[in-house]
Motif scaffolding. Structure first.
Motif, PDB file in Angstrom:
ATOM      1  N   LEU A  55       9.920  -5.127   5.667  1.00 55.16           N
ATOM      2  CA  LEU A  55       9.703  -5.949   4.466  1.00 55.16           C
ATOM      3  C   LEU A  55       8.222  -6.201   4.217  1.00 55.16           C
ATOM      4  O   LEU A  55       7.745  -6.134   3.078  1.00 55.16           O
ATOM      5  CB  LEU A  55      10.446  -7.276   4.582  1.00 55.16           C
ATOM      6  N   PHE A  56       7.490  -6.474   5.282  1.00 57.65           N
ATOM      7  CA  PHE A  56       6.051  -6.714   5.149  1.00 57.65           C
ATOM      8  C   PHE A  56       5.346  -5.457   4.647  1.00 57.65           C
ATOM      9  O   PHE A  56       4.494  -5.529   3.756  1.00 57.65           O
ATOM     10  CB  PHE A  56       5.455  -7.165   6.486  1.00 57.65           C
ATOM     11  N   ASN A  57       5.682  -4.300   5.204  1.00 56.95           N
ATOM     12  CA  ASN A  57       5.041  -3.049   4.791  1.00 56.95           C
ATOM     13  C   ASN A  57       5.334  -2.722   3.333  1.00 56.95           C
ATOM     14  O   ASN A  57       4.438  -2.332   2.587  1.00 56.95           O
ATOM     15  CB  ASN A  57       5.492  -1.889   5.690  1.00 56.95           C
ATOM     16  N   VAL A  58       6.580  -2.877   2.932  1.00 55.23           N
ATOM     17  CA  VAL A  58       6.944  -2.604   1.537  1.00 55.23           C
ATOM     18  C   VAL A  58       6.210  -3.578   0.609  1.00 55.23           C
ATOM     19  O   VAL A  58       5.642  -3.172  -0.411  1.00 55.23           O
ATOM     20  CB  VAL A  58       8.477  -2.680   1.340  1.00 55.23           C
ATOM     21  N   LEU A  61       2.546  -2.618   0.408  1.00 58.83           N
ATOM     22  CA  LEU A  61       2.337  -1.429  -0.418  1.00 58.83           C
ATOM     23  C   LEU A  61       2.488  -1.741  -1.905  1.00 58.83           C
ATOM     24  O   LEU A  61       1.783  -1.180  -2.745  1.00 58.83           O
ATOM     25  CB  LEU A  61       3.326  -0.326  -0.020  1.00 58.83           C
ATOM     26  N   LEU A  62       3.409  -2.631  -2.243  1.00 60.09           N
ATOM     27  CA  LEU A  62       3.627  -2.956  -3.649  1.00 60.09           C
ATOM     28  C   LEU A  62       2.551  -3.875  -4.227  1.00 60.09           C
ATOM     29  O   LEU A  62       2.203  -3.765  -5.400  1.00 60.09           O
ATOM     30  CB  LEU A  62       5.011  -3.585  -3.840  1.00 60.09           C
ATOM     31  N   PHE A  63       2.031  -4.789  -3.408  1.00 61.82           N
ATOM     32  CA  PHE A  63       1.088  -5.772  -3.935  1.00 61.82           C
ATOM     33  C   PHE A  63      -0.377  -5.396  -3.742  1.00 61.82           C
ATOM     34  O   PHE A  63      -1.241  -5.999  -4.372  1.00 61.82           O
ATOM     35  CB  PHE A  63       1.364  -7.153  -3.336  1.00 61.82           C
ATOM     36  N   MET A  64      -0.678  -4.429  -2.900  1.00 61.49           N
ATOM     37  CA  MET A  64      -2.081  -4.042  -2.714  1.00 61.49           C
ATOM     38  C   MET A  64      -2.726  -3.525  -3.998  1.00 61.49           C
ATOM     39  O   MET A  64      -3.891  -3.826  -4.248  1.00 61.49           O
ATOM     40  CB  MET A  64      -2.219  -3.027  -1.581  1.00 61.49           C
ATOM     41  N   PRO A  65      -2.019  -2.744  -4.829  1.00 62.88           N
ATOM     42  CA  PRO A  65      -2.671  -2.306  -6.075  1.00 62.88           C
ATOM     43  C   PRO A  65      -3.001  -3.457  -7.026  1.00 62.88           C
ATOM     44  O   PRO A  65      -3.832  -3.301  -7.916  1.00 62.88           O
ATOM     45  CB  PRO A  65      -1.633  -1.368  -6.717  1.00 62.88           C
ATOM     46  N   MET A  66      -2.372  -4.602  -6.844  1.00 62.15           N
ATOM     47  CA  MET A  66      -2.614  -5.735  -7.736  1.00 62.15           C
ATOM     48  C   MET A  66      -3.793  -6.596  -7.294  1.00 62.15           C
ATOM     49  O   MET A  66      -4.188  -7.506  -8.021  1.00 62.15           O
ATOM     50  CB  MET A  66      -1.351  -6.596  -7.812  1.00 62.15           C
ATOM     51  N   LEU A  67      -4.337  -6.324  -6.113  1.00 63.79           N
ATOM     52  CA  LEU A  67      -5.473  -7.112  -5.644  1.00 63.79           C
ATOM     53  C   LEU A  67      -6.712  -6.781  -6.465  1.00 63.79           C
ATOM     54  O   LEU A  67      -6.907  -5.637  -6.870  1.00 63.79           O
ATOM     55  CB  LEU A  67      -5.744  -6.821  -4.164  1.00 63.79           C
ATOM     56  N   PRO A  68      -7.563  -7.766  -6.706  1.00 63.64           N
ATOM     57  CA  PRO A  68      -8.788  -7.469  -7.453  1.00 63.64           C
ATOM     58  C   PRO A  68      -9.713  -6.551  -6.653  1.00 63.64           C
ATOM     59  O   PRO A  68      -9.648  -6.491  -5.416  1.00 63.64           O
ATOM     60  CB  PRO A  68      -9.426  -8.854  -7.656  1.00 63.64           C
ATOM     61  N   ASP A  69     -10.578  -5.851  -7.345  1.00 62.62           N
ATOM     62  CA  ASP A  69     -11.478  -4.897  -6.696  1.00 62.62           C
ATOM     63  C   ASP A  69     -12.444  -5.567  -5.729  1.00 62.62           C
ATOM     64  O   ASP A  69     -12.866  -4.965  -4.753  1.00 62.62           O
ATOM     65  CB  ASP A  69     -12.282  -4.120  -7.745  1.00 62.62           C
ATOM     66  N   TYR A  70     -12.800  -6.810  -5.995  1.00 63.72           N
ATOM     67  CA  TYR A  70     -13.759  -7.513  -5.147  1.00 63.72           C
ATOM     68  C   TYR A  70     -13.117  -8.159  -3.915  1.00 63.72           C
ATOM     69  O   TYR A  70     -13.797  -8.781  -3.117  1.00 63.72           O
ATOM     70  CB  TYR A  70     -14.517  -8.575  -5.953  1.00 63.72           C
ATOM     71  N   ALA A 127       1.250   5.312   1.848  1.00 65.07           N
ATOM     72  CA  ALA A 127       0.595   4.625   0.734  1.00 65.07           C
ATOM     73  C   ALA A 127       0.208   5.619  -0.359  1.00 65.07           C
ATOM     74  O   ALA A 127       0.357   5.337  -1.557  1.00 65.07           O
ATOM     75  CB  ALA A 127      -0.634   3.876   1.233  1.00 65.07           C
ATOM     76  N   TYR A 128      -0.253   6.787   0.037  1.00 68.68           N
ATOM     77  CA  TYR A 128      -0.636   7.820  -0.927  1.00 68.68           C
ATOM     78  C   TYR A 128       0.583   8.312  -1.702  1.00 68.68           C
ATOM     79  O   TYR A 128       0.531   8.444  -2.927  1.00 68.68           O
ATOM     80  CB  TYR A 128      -1.320   8.980  -0.188  1.00 68.68           C
ATOM     81  N   MET A 129       1.673   8.561  -1.001  1.00 67.24           N
ATOM     82  CA  MET A 129       2.889   9.025  -1.674  1.00 67.24           C
ATOM     83  C   MET A 129       3.434   7.956  -2.624  1.00 67.24           C
ATOM     84  O   MET A 129       3.895   8.265  -3.721  1.00 67.24           O
ATOM     85  CB  MET A 129       3.943   9.449  -0.652  1.00 67.24           C
ATOM     86  N   LEU A 130       3.384   6.684  -2.203  1.00 60.63           N
ATOM     87  CA  LEU A 130       3.836   5.601  -3.079  1.00 60.63           C
ATOM     88  C   LEU A 130       2.953   5.503  -4.316  1.00 60.63           C
ATOM     89  O   LEU A 130       3.462   5.306  -5.429  1.00 60.63           O
ATOM     90  CB  LEU A 130       3.847   4.268  -2.332  1.00 60.63           C
ATOM     91  N   ALA A 131       1.640   5.646  -4.143  1.00 60.79           N
ATOM     92  CA  ALA A 131       0.734   5.578  -5.286  1.00 60.79           C
ATOM     93  C   ALA A 131       1.016   6.702  -6.278  1.00 60.79           C
ATOM     94  O   ALA A 131       1.039   6.472  -7.496  1.00 60.79           O
ATOM     95  CB  ALA A 131      -0.718   5.644  -4.804  1.00 60.79           C
ATOM     96  N   MET A 136       3.550   8.331 -11.389  1.00 63.60           N
ATOM     97  CA  MET A 136       4.502   9.143 -12.144  1.00 63.60           C
ATOM     98  C   MET A 136       5.460   8.271 -12.955  1.00 63.60           C
ATOM     99  O   MET A 136       5.861   8.643 -14.050  1.00 63.60           O
ATOM    100  CB  MET A 136       5.299  10.064 -11.206  1.00 63.60           C
ATOM    101  N   LEU A 137       5.812   7.100 -12.416  1.00 65.33           N
ATOM    102  CA  LEU A 137       6.692   6.177 -13.138  1.00 65.33           C
ATOM    103  C   LEU A 137       5.952   5.402 -14.222  1.00 65.33           C
ATOM    104  O   LEU A 137       6.580   4.734 -15.044  1.00 65.33           O
ATOM    105  CB  LEU A 137       7.344   5.191 -12.168  1.00 65.33           C
ATOM    106  N   GLY A 138       4.625   5.446 -14.196  1.00 64.15           N
ATOM    107  CA  GLY A 138       3.837   4.724 -15.187  1.00 64.15           C
ATOM    108  C   GLY A 138       3.554   3.286 -14.818  1.00 64.15           C
ATOM    109  O   GLY A 138       3.051   2.527 -15.642  1.00 64.15           O
ATOM    110  N   VAL A 139       3.864   2.892 -13.598  1.00 69.14           N
ATOM    111  CA  VAL A 139       3.610   1.519 -13.162  1.00 69.14           C
ATOM    112  C   VAL A 139       2.117   1.286 -12.973  1.00 69.14           C
ATOM    113  O   VAL A 139       1.580   0.235 -13.339  1.00 69.14           O
ATOM    114  CB  VAL A 139       4.386   1.210 -11.855  1.00 69.14           C
ATOM    115  N   ILE A 140       1.438   2.255 -12.394  1.00 69.93           N
ATOM    116  CA  ILE A 140      -0.016   2.187 -12.231  1.00 69.93           C
ATOM    117  C   ILE A 140      -0.620   3.441 -12.834  1.00 69.93           C
ATOM    118  O   ILE A 140       0.080   4.432 -13.077  1.00 69.93           O
ATOM    119  CB  ILE A 140      -0.430   2.043 -10.747  1.00 69.93           C
ATOM    120  N   ASP A 141      -1.918   3.406 -13.095  1.00 65.65           N
ATOM    121  CA  ASP A 141      -2.605   4.562 -13.652  1.00 65.65           C
ATOM    122  C   ASP A 141      -3.713   4.971 -12.690  1.00 65.65           C
ATOM    123  O   ASP A 141      -4.694   4.251 -12.527  1.00 65.65           O
ATOM    124  CB  ASP A 141      -3.180   4.228 -15.026  1.00 65.65           C
TER     125      ASP A 141
END
Length: 156
Positions: A55-58, A61-70, A127-131, A136-141
């Motif tokens: 659960l922690f890993n999933v 992986l789902l919330f790391m793209p939402m973190l700010p760049d800084y 993480a790369y495969m999830l990204a 492909m799903l359009g969730v992230i660009d």
């Protein structure tokens, strides 16, 4: 000729669990905690570490793209490594308890190192495969890959 050799089970110390989790990623955290619970024959600990770790890993992986760049990249590994160290020290055996035990031995630091490296590769590939999948799903660009400049375009 009739020597009987009894192989003693080996445990990871809390510090090995912490360092292995920090350098090996969250998959390594699951592995080290699960392996210690398995060696200690603690079925509920095995189940909780596996279920909670997945659960922690999933979630990570789902919330790391939402973190700010800084956001400092070392904070998350530092926190979950401290949590793993704390779990190992609280619900598993401390280093001094392993040292004074007649039933258990320490795991090798080299083993911790190599398992950490292998599981870090697993984490990065996942993480790369999830990204790619989320792109492909359009969730992230992920955007277009940068193209190297042609040699003719370089002026010196």
């Amino acid at each position: 000729m009739n020597d009987i050799v009894i192989k003693q089970p080996r445990l990871y110390t809390p510090l090995q669990v912490g360092f292995g989790s920090f350098f090996g990623g969250p998959v390594a955290m699951i592995y080290f905690l699960w392996q210690n619970f398995k060696t200690l024959d603690n079925q509920s600990g095995m189940q909780y570490s596996l279920a909670g770790g997945i659960l922690f890993n999933v979630g990570l992986l789902l919330f790391m793209p939402m973190l700010p760049d800084y956001f400092p990249g070392v904070v998350i590994p530092f926190v979950y490594s401290l949590v793993a160290l704390s779990i190992a020290a609280t619900w598993q055996m401390r280093k001094d308890a392993i040292e004074h035990s007649v039933h258990y031995l320490f795991q090798s630091n080299w083993r911790v190192f190599f398992i950490s490296i292998a599981l870090l590769v697993v984490w990065i590939l996942g993480a790369y495969m999830l990204a790619i999948w989320l792109d492909m799903l359009g969730v992230i660009d992920l955007g277009e890959a940068p193209v190297a400049p042609e040699l003719d375009d370089l002026s010196i």
